[in-house]
Design a protein around this motif. Structure first.
Motif, PDB file in Angstrom:
ATOM      1  N   ILE A  26       0.866  -1.179   0.000  1.00  0.00           N
ATOM      2  CA  ILE A  26       0.000   0.000   0.000  1.00  0.00           C
ATOM      3  C   ILE A  26       0.904   1.231   0.000  1.00  0.00           C
ATOM      4  CG2 ILE A  26      -1.733   1.306   1.261  1.00  0.00           C
ATOM      5  CD1 ILE A  26      -2.715  -1.312   2.464  1.00  0.00           C
ATOM      6  N   CYS A  27       0.638   2.137  -0.920  1.00  0.00           N
ATOM      7  CA  CYS A  27       1.467   3.337  -1.036  1.00  0.00           C
ATOM      8  C   CYS A  27       0.584   4.583  -1.020  1.00  0.00           C
ATOM      9  CB  CYS A  27       2.276   3.307  -2.336  1.00  0.00           C
ATOM     10  SG  CYS A  27       3.335   1.855  -2.505  1.00  0.00           S
ATOM     11  N   TYR A  28       1.117   5.629  -0.456  1.00  0.00           N
ATOM     12  CA  TYR A  28       0.415   6.902  -0.469  1.00  0.00           C
ATOM     13  C   TYR A  28       1.429   8.023  -0.345  1.00  0.00           C
ATOM     14  CZ  TYR A  28       0.602   5.800   4.537  1.00  0.00           C
ATOM     15  OH  TYR A  28       1.014   5.413   5.775  1.00  0.00           O
ATOM     16  N   THR A  29       0.973   9.195  -0.642  1.00  0.00           N
ATOM     17  CA  THR A  29       1.864  10.360  -0.629  1.00  0.00           C
ATOM     18  C   THR A  29       1.511  11.280   0.532  1.00  0.00           C
ATOM     19  OG1 THR A  29       0.383  11.549  -2.127  1.00  0.00           O
ATOM     20  CG2 THR A  29       2.193  10.286  -3.123  1.00  0.00           C
ATOM     21  N   ALA A  30       2.338  12.288   0.682  1.00  0.00           N
ATOM     22  CA  ALA A  30       2.132  13.335   1.697  1.00  0.00           C
ATOM     23  C   ALA A  30       1.995  12.782   3.119  1.00  0.00           C
ATOM     24  CB  ALA A  30       0.911  14.193   1.344  1.00  0.00           C
ATOM     25  N   PRO A  31       3.057  12.217   3.695  1.00  0.00           N
ATOM     26  CA  PRO A  31       4.364  11.987   3.086  1.00  0.00           C
ATOM     27  C   PRO A  31       4.378  10.701   2.244  1.00  0.00           C
ATOM     28  CG  PRO A  31       4.399  11.265   5.351  1.00  0.00           C
ATOM     29  CD  PRO A  31       3.049  11.861   5.134  1.00  0.00           C
ATOM     30  N   SER A  32       5.299  10.639   1.324  1.00  0.00           N
ATOM     31  CA  SER A  32       5.398   9.483   0.442  1.00  0.00           C
ATOM     32  C   SER A  32       5.741   8.241   1.255  1.00  0.00           C
ATOM     33  CB  SER A  32       6.468   9.738  -0.611  1.00  0.00           C
ATOM     34  OG  SER A  32       6.628   8.625  -1.435  1.00  0.00           O
ATOM     35  N   ILE A  48       9.566  -0.049  -5.525  1.00  0.00           N
ATOM     36  CA  ILE A  48       9.409   0.978  -4.489  1.00  0.00           C
ATOM     37  C   ILE A  48       9.748   2.338  -5.109  1.00  0.00           C
ATOM     38  CG2 ILE A  48      10.282   1.849  -2.295  1.00  0.00           C
ATOM     39  CD1 ILE A  48      10.814  -0.995  -1.432  1.00  0.00           C
ATOM     40  N   PRO A  49       8.819   3.289  -5.068  1.00  0.00           N
ATOM     41  CA  PRO A  49       9.064   4.610  -5.681  1.00  0.00           C
ATOM     42  C   PRO A  49      10.322   5.251  -5.108  1.00  0.00           C
ATOM     43  CG  PRO A  49       6.762   4.380  -5.114  1.00  0.00           C
ATOM     44  CD  PRO A  49       7.458   3.209  -4.489  1.00  0.00           C
ATOM     45  N   PRO A  50      11.180   5.795  -5.950  1.00  0.00           N
ATOM     46  CA  PRO A  50      12.449   6.369  -5.474  1.00  0.00           C
ATOM     47  C   PRO A  50      12.274   7.583  -4.577  1.00  0.00           C
ATOM     48  CG  PRO A  50      12.098   6.877  -7.797  1.00  0.00           C
ATOM     49  CD  PRO A  50      11.045   5.891  -7.410  1.00  0.00           C
ATOM     50  N   ASN A  51      11.115   8.204  -4.605  1.00  0.00           N
ATOM     51  CA  ASN A  51      10.887   9.375  -3.753  1.00  0.00           C
ATOM     52  C   ASN A  51      10.260   9.004  -2.412  1.00  0.00           C
ATOM     53  OD1 ASN A  51       8.441   8.615  -4.853  1.00  0.00           O
ATOM     54  ND2 ASN A  51       7.634  10.732  -4.921  1.00  0.00           N
ATOM     55  N   SER A  52      10.192   7.708  -2.103  1.00  0.00           N
ATOM     56  CA  SER A  52       9.539   7.266  -0.859  1.00  0.00           C
ATOM     57  C   SER A  52      10.320   7.755   0.359  1.00  0.00           C
ATOM     58  CB  SER A  52       9.452   5.736  -0.825  1.00  0.00           C
ATOM     59  OG  SER A  52       8.697   5.257  -1.918  1.00  0.00           O
ATOM     60  N   GLU A  53       9.601   8.394   1.269  1.00  0.00           N
ATOM     61  CA  GLU A  53      10.217   8.888   2.499  1.00  0.00           C
ATOM     62  C   GLU A  53      10.095   7.883   3.635  1.00  0.00           C
ATOM     63  OE1 GLU A  53       8.845  12.785   3.535  1.00  0.00           O
ATOM     64  OE2 GLU A  53       8.755  13.439   1.446  1.00  0.00           O
ATOM     65  N   ARG A  54       9.000   7.133   3.652  1.00  0.00           N
ATOM     66  CA  ARG A  54       8.775   6.146   4.708  1.00  0.00           C
ATOM     67  C   ARG A  54       8.552   4.772   4.067  1.00  0.00           C
ATOM     68  NH1 ARG A  54       4.314   8.310   8.819  1.00  0.00           N
ATOM     69  NH2 ARG A  54       3.009   8.007   6.974  1.00  0.00           N
ATOM     70  N   ILE A  55       9.316   3.788   4.517  1.00  0.00           N
ATOM     71  CA  ILE A  55       9.213   2.432   3.984  1.00  0.00           C
ATOM     72  C   ILE A  55       9.032   1.470   5.148  1.00  0.00           C
ATOM     73  CG2 ILE A  55      10.374   0.638   2.621  1.00  0.00           C
ATOM     74  CD1 ILE A  55      11.951   2.836   1.232  1.00  0.00           C
ATOM     75  N   PHE A  56       7.934   0.717   5.133  1.00  0.00           N
ATOM     76  CA  PHE A  56       7.608  -0.230   6.194  1.00  0.00           C
ATOM     77  C   PHE A  56       7.641  -1.651   5.632  1.00  0.00           C
ATOM     78  CE2 PHE A  56       4.885   3.557   7.503  1.00  0.00           C
ATOM     79  CZ  PHE A  56       5.872   4.089   8.331  1.00  0.00           C
ATOM     80  N   LEU A  57       8.644  -2.424   6.076  1.00  0.00           N
ATOM     81  CA  LEU A  57       8.817  -3.787   5.577  1.00  0.00           C
ATOM     82  C   LEU A  57       8.877  -4.812   6.722  1.00  0.00           C
ATOM     83  CD1 LEU A  57      11.543  -2.957   2.914  1.00  0.00           C
ATOM     84  CD2 LEU A  57       9.295  -3.923   2.402  1.00  0.00           C
ATOM     85  N   GLN A  58       8.356  -4.465   7.854  1.00  0.00           N
ATOM     86  CA  GLN A  58       8.437  -5.352   9.011  1.00  0.00           C
ATOM     87  C   GLN A  58       7.569  -6.614   8.835  1.00  0.00           C
ATOM     88  OE1 GLN A  58       7.139  -2.310   8.934  1.00  0.00           O
ATOM     89  NE2 GLN A  58       5.329  -2.093  10.263  1.00  0.00           N
TER      90      GLN A  58
END
Length: 448
Positions: A26-32, A48-58
């Protein structure tokens, strides 16, 4: 239709949905943000979008982290609870925006390269709990001057090298509980001048240098419970002027005279402390050190205390010969000098006034007797100038009486002792001479 509902919910939360997203994520922006948690991924998902600020892979089954898996734009990265066994050293190089990195609960990680986190100048929180780490490389935290939270709990760390945390000038929370640490050295925590909380419980700590906390001037919370501490110098805690909360419970404290400095510190401390349960000597078991009186700690076996100072040495370096007497003497006479009492050995034959001393309930009985400061410290000797008994470890058993009775000096055999009644040979010869002279005089008188 379900996706529309999800997008509507995200909009209500002030989040803008992003359609460029890895499969099953699931992806969303603001924040990316990219959320790929709990999908049994074996590797980092593609897309994974290169502009992603938060990445959750737990909560996946990811095994390796390699360079290029993430973008330097990442601010928050959660990869906890995976199966990571290897992190390529350059994985996070150039991540100057990264503020939070959670690698916790990767139980087979076990080791990290020295430069794994170098360059993460904005990192605020680093999670390495439950990673199976047994050692930390030199300079692994070098340059992390903005780090405030470091989670190292529940690993297999046995030892911390000096200056491991030297660059962490802004660290406020250090979690080291649940490891296998057994000692804290003078420079273990050097540089942590902003540290507020230090959690060291559930380790195997038995040795704390008296200067171990010398840089922790702002520390308010210290947890040392559930370790193997037998004693702790009060001077060690004097280094913590801001301390408010201290937990020392569940340690095998020995409440003899070696606990006096800790007892005095606890009496003056105005913060909150746990109980300090005594485990020795026998008559103190179950008592709280804080509730004892000073006289309860004044009598204990010097031998027991000195030997413990060698093995546990909780308040600094102790000379290994501290509990061994130094033999001095000439000819067939030997004296054992107590190194704690300077000066020449006392003469055991001189009269002295003994001070009778009742044995208190908390006195520890040992082969070496406790000698008061006013009593003589010389050992008893048997015939031939030999010590009465020497044990295999070199210690000498004292007799009940400190000095043997002085025997009367007798002349060598074959020599008769003179007395007032027996005339000397010279006196007898003088009388005989006078007698002969008297006879000669009388004969001469008669002949005339």
């Amino acid at each position: 239709m379900p996706w529309c509902g999800l997008e509507f919910l995200l909009v209500l939360c002030g989040l803008k949905f992003s359609w460029s997203c890895p499969r099953h994520c699931i992806c969303y922006t603001a924040p990316s943000t990219v959320s790929c948690q709990a999908h049994n991924f074996l590797s980092i998902p593609d897309g994974i979008p290169p502009n992603s600020e938060r990445i959750f892979l737990q909560n996946n089954k990811i095994h390796r982290l390699l360079r290029g898996h993430f973008s330097p734009n990442t601010v928050t990265l959660w990869i906890y609870s995976n199966n990571i066994t290897y992190i390529e050293p350059s994985t996070f190089h150039g991540f100057t925006l990264l503020e939070e990195l959670d690698l916790g609960d990767n139980r087979h990680l076990r080791s990290l390269a020295e430069d794994t986190f170098h360059g993460l100048s904005r990192l605020n929180a680093l999670h390495l709990y439950r990673c199976g780490l047994s050692t930390l490389p030199n300079n692994i935290f070098k340059g992390l001057r903005n780090l405030q939270y470091l989670h190292l709990q529940d690993n297999h760390l046995k030892y911390l090298q000096d200056d491991t945390f030297m660059d962490l000038h802004n660290l406020s929370h250090l979690f080291l509980h649940g490891n296998r640490l057994w000692s804290l050295n003078q420079n273990t925590f050097r540089g942590l001048r902003a540290l507020d909380r230090l959690l060291l419980h559930k380790n195997q700590i038995e040795w704390v240098d008296r200067l171990a906390f010398h840089d922790l001037k702002r520390l308010t919370t210290l947890y040392l419970f559930n370790n193997t501490l037998v004693e702790l110098s009060g001077q060690c805690l004097d280094m913590l002027p801001a301390l408010e909360y201290l937990r020392l419970n569940d340690n095998p404290w020995s409440c003899d005279c070696k606990a006096l400095s800790l007892w005095e510190w606890l009496k003056s401390f105005r913060g909150s402390t746990s109980s300090v349960g005594c485990q020795a000597p026998v008559n103190m078991v179950g008592k709280d050190l804080k509730e004892l009186h000073k006289e309860d700690l004044s009598s204990c076996s010097s031998t027991v205390s000195e030997s413990r100072s060698q093995t546990n040495n909780l308040s600094g370096t102790v000379n290994p010969s501290m509990n061994r007497g130094v033999a001095l003497g000439s000819g067939d006479q030997t004296h054992i000098v107590d190194p704690s009492r300077p000066g020449p050995p006392k003469n055991c034959t001189k009269p002295r006034n003994k001070v009778s001393k009742k044995k208190g309930d908390n006195e520890v009985h040992h082969s070496k007797e406790v000698i008061s400061d006013k009593e003589d410290s010389s050992l008893d000797f048997t015939e031939g100038g030999k010590l009465e008994h020497t044990s295999p470890d070199g210690t000498v058993t004292r007799r009940k009486h400190k000095c043997s009775t002085r025997t009367t000096v007798r002349p060598p055999s074959g020599v008769q002792q003179a007395n007032n009644k027996a005339p000397s040979s010279k006196s007898s010869l003088h009388i005989q001479t006078l007698f002969v002279a008297l006879i000669v005089t009388n004969i001469d008188h008669i002949l005339r």
